[in-house]
Design a protein around this motif. Structure first.
Motif, short mmCIF file in Angstrom:
data_model
loop_
_atom_site.label_atom_id
_atom_site.label_comp_id
_atom_site.label_asym_id
_atom_site.label_seq_id
_atom_site.Cartn_x
_atom_site.Cartn_y
_atom_site.Cartn_z
N PRO A 1 0.81 -1.23 0.00
CA PRO A 1 0.00 0.00 0.00
C PRO A 1 0.83 1.27 0.00
N PHE A 2 0.66 2.04 -1.04
CA PHE A 2 1.44 3.25 -1.26
C PHE A 2 1.20 4.27 -0.15
N SER A 3 -0.03 4.39 0.30
CA SER A 3 -0.40 5.47 1.22
C SER A 3 0.34 5.40 2.55
N SER A 4 0.90 4.26 2.89
CA SER A 4 1.56 4.12 4.18
C SER A 4 3.03 4.54 4.14
N TYR A 5 3.54 4.84 2.98
CA TYR A 5 4.97 5.11 2.82
C TYR A 5 5.30 6.60 2.80
N THR A 6 6.43 6.94 3.39
CA THR A 6 7.07 8.22 3.14
C THR A 6 7.79 8.11 1.81
N MET A 7 7.57 9.11 0.96
CA MET A 7 8.18 9.13 -0.38
C MET A 7 9.14 10.29 -0.49
N ALA A 8 10.18 10.10 -1.27
CA ALA A 8 11.20 11.14 -1.40
C ALA A 8 11.80 11.16 -2.79
N TRP A 9 12.42 12.28 -3.10
CA TRP A 9 13.22 12.44 -4.31
C TRP A 9 14.66 12.76 -3.88
N PHE A 10 15.59 12.09 -4.53
CA PHE A 10 17.01 12.37 -4.40
C PHE A 10 17.54 12.65 -5.81
N ARG A 11 18.73 13.19 -5.87
CA ARG A 11 19.37 13.42 -7.17
C ARG A 11 20.87 13.20 -7.07
N GLN A 12 21.44 12.82 -8.20
CA GLN A 12 22.88 12.60 -8.26
C GLN A 12 23.43 13.28 -9.50
N ALA A 13 24.23 14.30 -9.28
CA ALA A 13 24.88 15.02 -10.37
C ALA A 13 26.16 14.30 -10.74
N PRO A 14 26.67 14.50 -11.95
CA PRO A 14 27.90 13.84 -12.38
C PRO A 14 29.04 14.13 -11.42
N GLY A 15 29.71 13.07 -10.96
CA GLY A 15 30.86 13.23 -10.09
C GLY A 15 30.53 13.56 -8.65
N LYS A 16 29.25 13.55 -8.30
CA LYS A 16 28.85 13.88 -6.93
C LYS A 16 28.05 12.75 -6.30
N GLU A 17 27.94 12.80 -4.99
CA GLU A 17 27.14 11.81 -4.28
C GLU A 17 25.65 12.13 -4.43
N ARG A 18 24.85 11.10 -4.22
CA ARG A 18 23.40 11.29 -4.29
C ARG A 18 22.97 12.19 -3.13
N ALA A 19 22.07 13.12 -3.41
CA ALA A 19 21.67 14.12 -2.42
C ALA A 19 20.16 14.20 -2.30
N PHE A 20 19.70 14.50 -1.09
CA PHE A 20 18.28 14.65 -0.82
C PHE A 20 17.72 15.89 -1.52
N VAL A 21 16.49 15.75 -2.04
CA VAL A 21 15.81 16.87 -2.68
C VAL A 21 14.55 17.24 -1.91
N ALA A 22 13.66 16.26 -1.72
CA ALA A 22 12.39 16.55 -1.06
C ALA A 22 11.76 15.24 -0.59
N ALA A 23 10.88 15.36 0.42
CA ALA A 23 10.18 14.19 0.92
C ALA A 23 8.77 14.58 1.34
N ILE A 24 7.89 13.58 1.35
CA ILE A 24 6.51 13.81 1.76
C ILE A 24 6.01 12.62 2.55
N ARG A 25 5.44 12.92 3.71
CA ARG A 25 4.88 11.87 4.55
C ARG A 25 3.51 11.46 4.03
N ARG A 26 3.00 10.37 4.57
CA ARG A 26 1.68 9.92 4.17
C ARG A 26 0.62 10.95 4.55
N SER A 27 0.91 11.76 5.58
CA SER A 27 -0.02 12.81 6.01
C SER A 27 -0.02 14.02 5.07
N GLY A 28 1.02 14.11 4.24
CA GLY A 28 1.16 15.25 3.35
C GLY A 28 2.20 16.25 3.80
N THR A 29 2.77 16.05 4.99
CA THR A 29 3.85 16.92 5.45
C THR A 29 5.03 16.80 4.51
N THR A 30 5.62 17.95 4.17
CA THR A 30 6.73 17.96 3.22
C THR A 30 7.99 18.54 3.84
#
Length: 122
Positions: free
Chosen positions: A28-57
Motif C-alpha cells: 500500500p502506497f499510502s503508508s509510505y514516506t516518499m522522497a526524491w534524491f538526485r545525483q549530479a555527475p561526479g557527486k554523491e546522491r543528495a536529498f531533494v524533497a520528501a513527503i509523509r503519508r499525512s502530506g507533510t513535506t
C-alpha cells in the motif's frame, strides 16, 4: 516489496519547468514516506524533497521555493514539480520509499527507482 518507476525527465532550458512522476506498485502506497534524491555527475546522491503519508513535506535548502513534492495516493504516484530550473539542477533524479517517518538520509530509504535524467541547459 515496492517497485518504483520514475518518468518525466528531459532537457530543458534555464528557467524552465519539468514535472517528474514516480509510480509505485506493490505494498500500500499510502503508508509510505516518499522522497526524491538526485545525483549530479561526479557527486554523491543528495536529498531533494520528501513527503509523509499525512502530506507533510520537507525540502533541501537548494530547492525551496522552486520545487514542490506532492502525492496522489489513489494513483500510487508521487510528483516533483520543478520550476525555475538552473544548470546546477542537472542530475539523475531518483524516487525512494520508506515505511517510517520522514527522513532526508539516503540510508533510511528501503526502495529505489531506476532514476530519470534531468538536464538543464544554460
Amino acid at each position: 516489496q515496492v517497485q518504483l518507476v520514475e518518468s518525466g525527465g528531459g532537457l530543458v532550458q534555464t528557467g524552465g519547468s519539468l514535472r517528474l512522476s514516480c509510480a509505485a506498485s506493490g505494498r500500500p502506497f499510502s503508508s509510505y514516506t516518499m522522497a526524491w534524491f538526485r545525483q549530479a555527475p561526479g557527486k554523491e546522491r543528495a536529498f531533494v524533497a520528501a513527503i509523509r503519508r499525512s502530506g507533510t513535506t520537507y525540502y533541501a535548502d537548494s530547492v525551496k521555493g522552486r520545487f514542490t513534492i506532492s502525492r496522489d495516493n489513489a494513483k500510487s504516484t508521487v510528483y516533483l514539480q520543478m520550476n525555475s530550473l538552473k544548470p546546477e539542477d542537472t542530475a539523475v533524479y531518483y524516487c525512494a520509499a520508506r515505511g517510517r517517518y520522514l527522513s532526508s538520509a539516503e540510508v533510511d530509504y528501503d526502495y529505489w527507482g531506476q532514476g530519470t535524467q534531468v538536464t538543464v541547459s544554460s
